[in-house]
Design a protein around this motif. Structure first.
Motif, PDB file in Angstrom:
ATOM      1  N   LEU A   1       0.823  -1.213   0.000  1.00  0.00           N
ATOM      2  CA  LEU A   1       0.000   0.000   0.000  1.00  0.00           C
ATOM      3  C   LEU A   1       0.856   1.262   0.000  1.00  0.00           C
ATOM      4  CD1 LEU A   1      -2.580   1.623   0.247  1.00  0.00           C
ATOM      5  CD2 LEU A   1      -2.637   1.057   2.691  1.00  0.00           C
ATOM      6  N   VAL A   2       1.859   1.326   0.887  1.00  0.00           N
ATOM      7  CA  VAL A   2       2.698   2.522   0.945  1.00  0.00           C
ATOM      8  C   VAL A   2       3.442   2.721  -0.370  1.00  0.00           C
ATOM      9  CG1 VAL A   2       4.698   3.598   2.065  1.00  0.00           C
ATOM     10  CG2 VAL A   2       2.908   2.531   3.454  1.00  0.00           C
ATOM     11  N   ASP A   3       3.991   1.647  -0.921  1.00  0.00           N
ATOM     12  CA  ASP A   3       4.711   1.800  -2.185  1.00  0.00           C
ATOM     13  C   ASP A   3       3.778   2.190  -3.327  1.00  0.00           C
ATOM     14  OD1 ASP A   3       7.300   1.518  -1.375  1.00  0.00           O
ATOM     15  OD2 ASP A   3       7.430  -0.622  -1.801  1.00  0.00           O
ATOM     16  N   TYR A   4       2.554   1.660  -3.317  1.00  0.00           N
ATOM     17  CA  TYR A   4       1.598   2.065  -4.353  1.00  0.00           C
ATOM     18  C   TYR A   4       1.319   3.562  -4.262  1.00  0.00           C
ATOM     19  CZ  TYR A   4      -2.638   2.694  -7.022  1.00  0.00           C
ATOM     20  OH  TYR A   4      -3.561   3.166  -7.923  1.00  0.00           O
ATOM     21  N   LEU A   5       1.161   4.069  -3.045  1.00  0.00           N
ATOM     22  CA  LEU A   5       0.923   5.504  -2.880  1.00  0.00           C
ATOM     23  C   LEU A   5       2.124   6.310  -3.345  1.00  0.00           C
ATOM     24  CD1 LEU A   5      -0.869   5.438   0.587  1.00  0.00           C
ATOM     25  CD2 LEU A   5      -1.907   5.948  -1.634  1.00  0.00           C
ATOM     26  N   ARG A   6       3.317   5.813  -3.071  1.00  0.00           N
ATOM     27  CA  ARG A   6       4.523   6.504  -3.555  1.00  0.00           C
ATOM     28  C   ARG A   6       4.540   6.561  -5.083  1.00  0.00           C
ATOM     29  NH1 ARG A   6       8.595   3.357   0.586  1.00  0.00           N
ATOM     30  NH2 ARG A   6       8.522   4.866   2.315  1.00  0.00           N
ATOM     31  N   ILE A   7       4.229   5.452  -5.718  1.00  0.00           N
ATOM     32  CA  ILE A   7       4.203   5.417  -7.182  1.00  0.00           C
ATOM     33  C   ILE A   7       3.129   6.366  -7.718  1.00  0.00           C
ATOM     34  CG2 ILE A   7       3.786   3.971  -9.210  1.00  0.00           C
ATOM     35  CD1 ILE A   7       4.786   1.583  -7.461  1.00  0.00           C
ATOM     36  N   SER A   8       1.979   6.353  -7.049  1.00  0.00           N
ATOM     37  CA  SER A   8       0.881   7.201  -7.506  1.00  0.00           C
ATOM     38  C   SER A   8       1.272   8.671  -7.475  1.00  0.00           C
ATOM     39  CB  SER A   8      -0.357   6.960  -6.632  1.00  0.00           C
ATOM     40  OG  SER A   8      -1.452   7.716  -7.102  1.00  0.00           O
ATOM     41  N   PHE A   9       1.833   9.137  -6.355  1.00  0.00           N
ATOM     42  CA  PHE A   9       2.189  10.549  -6.274  1.00  0.00           C
ATOM     43  C   PHE A   9       3.381  10.895  -7.149  1.00  0.00           C
ATOM     44  CE2 PHE A   9      -0.190  10.255  -2.184  1.00  0.00           C
ATOM     45  CZ  PHE A   9      -1.186  11.161  -2.530  1.00  0.00           C
ATOM     46  N   ALA A  10       4.249   9.920  -7.410  1.00  0.00           N
ATOM     47  CA  ALA A  10       5.367  10.180  -8.326  1.00  0.00           C
ATOM     48  C   ALA A  10       4.871  10.519  -9.721  1.00  0.00           C
ATOM     49  CB  ALA A  10       6.293   8.967  -8.374  1.00  0.00           C
ATOM     50  N   TRP A  11       3.620  10.124 -10.013  1.00  0.00           N
ATOM     51  CA  TRP A  11       3.033  10.414 -11.318  1.00  0.00           C
ATOM     52  C   TRP A  11       1.795  11.296 -11.180  1.00  0.00           C
ATOM     53  CZ3 TRP A  11       5.738   9.408 -15.558  1.00  0.00           C
ATOM     54  CH2 TRP A  11       6.819   8.533 -15.423  1.00  0.00           C
ATOM     55  N   GLY A  12       1.805  12.165 -10.167  1.00  0.00           N
ATOM     56  CA  GLY A  12       0.760  13.169 -10.025  1.00  0.00           C
ATOM     57  C   GLY A  12      -0.612  12.624  -9.739  1.00  0.00           C
TER      58      GLY A  12
END
Length: 233
Positions: free
Chosen positions: A197-208
């Motif tokens: 979950l945390v890594d998914y959120l990191r990926i999501s915000f890395a792409w706006g």
């Protein structure tokens, strides 16, 4: 020994979460929960920034009343009731429900985000899906348990959010979290195998807020503005 929370706030975000995923001793449970809450406070700030920036460029939200739903006292009570009924919740999941609340940036991006569509694109398979960020309010966990939970059956699969296909208004599936779980950071099933979950959120915000753009050689220019100067977590 320096606490996880102190190290996290000092900038060791990735290292601390890697250690938490290895296991949290009972004596360190509150320290770990502090990390999860701080993480999700930053996620909430980032979500608010992206929502504001999307509104500023004329983005058409598919569900205006669900774009941003900060946690209410009712949401917090619902999470507690769900945990009592289901069993332990992963630290990252509980903090997400209790600190961030609901986010839904599904919608139509127009010329600035031409690959993002809910109403403006044909409802047919595409080469890739932008995967707009969707996070559930806390009450959804309790409501889902009331509808589908079985006290006589061990475990519950929480439909955390639609998957990337369904977020484009195409028949798809969901992103699941298996419960109960004592994991600090659970795997988010259904979109990116093996991603927590945390890594998914990191990926999501890395792409706006639209992580599916990582499959494009040249993402839309608007993505750069959406992800500018977001908080690291």
């Amino acid at each position: 020994m320096t606490s996880w929370a102190a190290r996290y706030r000092a900038g060791e975000c990735f290292t601390v979460w890697a250690e938490l995923r290895e296991g949290v001793p009972a004596a360190s449970a509150e320290d770990a929960a502090d990390v999860a809450r701080e993480t999700m406070r930053r996620v909430a700030v980032n979500a608010d920034i992206i929502v504001e920036r999307l509104a500023g460029i004329g983005y058409s939200f598919a569900f205006p009343d669900q774009v941003r739903q900060p946690p209410t006292p009712g949401d917090l009570a619902a999470v507690r009731k769900a945990e009592q009924a289901i069993g332990p919740l992963p630290l990252a999941l509980r903090a997400c429900l209790e600190v961030v609340g609901g986010v839904n940036v599904c919608g139509d991006g127009g010329a600035l985000l031409p690959h993002v569509g809910y109403h403006d694109v044909p409802r047919e398979p595409a080469d890739f899906y932008p995967d707009p960020l969707v996070l559930p309010p806390g009450r959804h966990l309790w409501e889902e348990w009331q509808l589908w939970g079985d006290p006589d059956t061990e475990g519950h699969t929480f439909a955390f959010a639609p998957d990337d296909i369904h977020k484009a208004n195409v028949s798809g599936g969901v992103q699941d979290v298996e419960l109960p779980s004592t994991a600090a950071d659970p795997e988010l099933l259904g979109t990116r195998p093996g991603v927590t979950l945390v890594d998914y959120l990191r990926i999501s915000f890395a792409w706006g807020g639209f992580p599916g753009h990582d499959s494009l050689a040249v993402p839309p220019r608007a993505v750069e503005e959406l992800r500018r100067d977001l908080l690291m977590f």
